[in-house]
Design a protein around this motif. Sequence first.
Motif, PDB file in Angstrom:
ATOM      1  N   GLY A  28       0.814  -1.203   0.000  1.00 36.27           N
ATOM      2  CA  GLY A  28       0.000   0.000   0.000  1.00 36.27           C
ATOM      3  C   GLY A  28       0.843   1.246   0.000  1.00 36.27           C
ATOM      4  O   GLY A  28       2.037   1.207   0.295  1.00 36.27           O
ATOM      5  N   GLN A  29       0.199   2.346  -0.343  1.00 36.34           N
ATOM      6  CA  GLN A  29       0.823   3.655  -0.244  1.00 36.34           C
ATOM      7  C   GLN A  29       0.082   4.435   0.824  1.00 36.34           C
ATOM      8  O   GLN A  29      -1.141   4.565   0.786  1.00 36.34           O
ATOM      9  CB  GLN A  29       0.744   4.411  -1.573  1.00 36.34           C
ATOM     10  CG  GLN A  29       1.690   3.902  -2.621  1.00 36.34           C
ATOM     11  CD  GLN A  29       1.617   4.719  -3.899  1.00 36.34           C
ATOM     12  OE1 GLN A  29       0.619   5.377  -4.179  1.00 36.34           O
ATOM     13  NE2 GLN A  29       2.678   4.686  -4.680  1.00 36.34           N
ATOM     14  N   LEU A  30       0.835   4.934   1.780  1.00 31.44           N
ATOM     15  CA  LEU A  30       0.258   5.771   2.821  1.00 31.44           C
ATOM     16  C   LEU A  30      -0.193   7.095   2.217  1.00 31.44           C
ATOM     17  O   LEU A  30       0.378   7.554   1.220  1.00 31.44           O
ATOM     18  CB  LEU A  30       1.292   6.046   3.914  1.00 31.44           C
ATOM     19  CG  LEU A  30       1.748   4.844   4.728  1.00 31.44           C
ATOM     20  CD1 LEU A  30       2.987   5.187   5.534  1.00 31.44           C
ATOM     21  CD2 LEU A  30       0.633   4.390   5.644  1.00 31.44           C
ATOM     22  N   ALA A  31      -1.181   7.697   2.817  1.00 29.78           N
ATOM     23  CA  ALA A  31      -1.647   9.002   2.360  1.00 29.78           C
ATOM     24  C   ALA A  31      -0.477   9.982   2.375  1.00 29.78           C
ATOM     25  O   ALA A  31       0.248  10.076   3.361  1.00 29.78           O
ATOM     26  CB  ALA A  31      -2.767   9.496   3.271  1.00 29.78           C
ATOM     27  N   GLY A  32      -0.259  10.655   1.264  1.00 28.19           N
ATOM     28  CA  GLY A  32       0.816  11.634   1.162  1.00 28.19           C
ATOM     29  C   GLY A  32       2.172  11.058   0.804  1.00 28.19           C
ATOM     30  O   GLY A  32       3.169  11.770   0.821  1.00 28.19           O
ATOM     31  N   SER A  33       2.251   9.777   0.481  1.00 29.67           N
ATOM     32  CA  SER A  33       3.525   9.134   0.152  1.00 29.67           C
ATOM     33  C   SER A  33       3.420   8.440  -1.203  1.00 29.67           C
ATOM     34  O   SER A  33       2.360   7.980  -1.592  1.00 29.67           O
ATOM     35  CB  SER A  33       3.894   8.114   1.228  1.00 29.67           C
ATOM     36  OG  SER A  33       5.044   7.385   0.846  1.00 29.67           O
ATOM     37  N   ALA A  34       4.562   8.342  -1.893  1.00 27.22           N
ATOM     38  CA  ALA A  34       4.612   7.610  -3.162  1.00 27.22           C
ATOM     39  C   ALA A  34       5.310   6.270  -2.983  1.00 27.22           C
ATOM     40  O   ALA A  34       5.404   5.492  -3.916  1.00 27.22           O
ATOM     41  CB  ALA A  34       5.333   8.443  -4.216  1.00 27.22           C
ATOM     42  N   GLU A  35       5.760   5.975  -1.776  1.00 28.57           N
ATOM     43  CA  GLU A  35       6.504   4.738  -1.492  1.00 28.57           C
ATOM     44  C   GLU A  35       5.534   3.573  -1.254  1.00 28.57           C
ATOM     45  O   GLU A  35       4.546   3.709  -0.537  1.00 28.57           O
ATOM     46  CB  GLU A  35       7.366   4.937  -0.243  1.00 28.57           C
ATOM     47  CG  GLU A  35       8.163   3.732   0.162  1.00 28.57           C
ATOM     48  CD  GLU A  35       8.921   3.949   1.474  1.00 28.57           C
ATOM     49  OE1 GLU A  35       9.481   2.962   1.973  1.00 28.57           O
ATOM     50  OE2 GLU A  35       8.922   5.070   1.994  1.00 28.57           O
ATOM     51  N   TRP A  36       5.841   2.420  -1.867  1.00 31.80           N
ATOM     52  CA  TRP A  36       5.054   1.207  -1.643  1.00 31.80           C
ATOM     53  C   TRP A  36       5.613   0.496  -0.421  1.00 31.80           C
ATOM     54  O   TRP A  36       6.816   0.288  -0.313  1.00 31.80           O
ATOM     55  CB  TRP A  36       5.127   0.274  -2.852  1.00 31.80           C
ATOM     56  CG  TRP A  36       4.391   0.805  -4.037  1.00 31.80           C
ATOM     57  CD1 TRP A  36       4.937   1.412  -5.124  1.00 31.80           C
ATOM     58  CD2 TRP A  36       2.985   0.792  -4.249  1.00 31.80           C
ATOM     59  NE1 TRP A  36       3.944   1.772  -6.003  1.00 31.80           N
ATOM     60  CE2 TRP A  36       2.736   1.399  -5.497  1.00 31.80           C
ATOM     61  CE3 TRP A  36       1.902   0.323  -3.502  1.00 31.80           C
ATOM     62  CZ2 TRP A  36       1.459   1.551  -6.019  1.00 31.80           C
ATOM     63  CZ3 TRP A  36       0.632   0.462  -4.028  1.00 31.80           C
ATOM     64  CH2 TRP A  36       0.418   1.084  -5.264  1.00 31.80           C
ATOM     65  N   LYS A  37       4.711   0.118   0.503  1.00 32.71           N
ATOM     66  CA  LYS A  37       5.113  -0.577   1.724  1.00 32.71           C
ATOM     67  C   LYS A  37       4.292  -1.852   1.880  1.00 32.71           C
ATOM     68  O   LYS A  37       3.132  -1.905   1.491  1.00 32.71           O
ATOM     69  CB  LYS A  37       4.901   0.324   2.940  1.00 32.71           C
ATOM     70  CG  LYS A  37       5.736   1.601   2.903  1.00 32.71           C
ATOM     71  CD  LYS A  37       5.507   2.433   4.117  1.00 32.71           C
ATOM     72  CE  LYS A  37       6.448   1.927   5.175  1.00 32.71           C
ATOM     73  NZ  LYS A  37       6.448   2.712   6.392  1.00 32.71           N
ATOM     74  N   TYR A  38       4.909  -2.854   2.485  1.00 30.65           N
ATOM     75  CA  TYR A  38       4.233  -4.125   2.753  1.00 30.65           C
ATOM     76  C   TYR A  38       3.006  -3.874   3.624  1.00 30.65           C
ATOM     77  O   TYR A  38       3.074  -3.196   4.643  1.00 30.65           O
ATOM     78  CB  TYR A  38       5.196  -5.074   3.457  1.00 30.65           C
ATOM     79  CG  TYR A  38       4.561  -6.365   3.901  1.00 30.65           C
ATOM     80  CD1 TYR A  38       4.500  -7.455   3.039  1.00 30.65           C
ATOM     81  CD2 TYR A  38       4.021  -6.493   5.171  1.00 30.65           C
ATOM     82  CE1 TYR A  38       3.908  -8.642   3.441  1.00 30.65           C
ATOM     83  CE2 TYR A  38       3.428  -7.671   5.576  1.00 30.65           C
ATOM     84  CZ  TYR A  38       3.371  -8.737   4.716  1.00 30.65           C
ATOM     85  OH  TYR A  38       2.782  -9.911   5.113  1.00 30.65           O
TER      86      TYR A  38
END
Length: 97
Positions: A28-38
């Motif tokens: 997923g991407q957190l609100a305000g971020s472009a980074e993909w995280k598990y």
Amino acid sequence: FEKQIVDPRRISLTFQGGFVGTRCVLQGQLAGSAEWKYFTEIYPEDANRQQEFALPPTEGTEWSQGLTALKLIFEQSSDFFGRITVYDLQIYGLTLS
């Protein structure tokens, strides 16, 4: 279009039997971020019926502010050649913005 911030609660998948993604990682991407995280993993059965998976609660986690994107990565397939056929995909949750 404007991205919405959501809190995903469950995912529903229907595959063609024999062509199932048997291990799926959700990022997923957190609100305000472009980074993909598990975010989590799901393990569908090799079946051609609708399968539902509860997603982990986001309250009290880094995901509590919501996600703006969700990516499914099929890491394994029930097919010898790695083919996967998805007939239906639905994500259920709450809109936060």
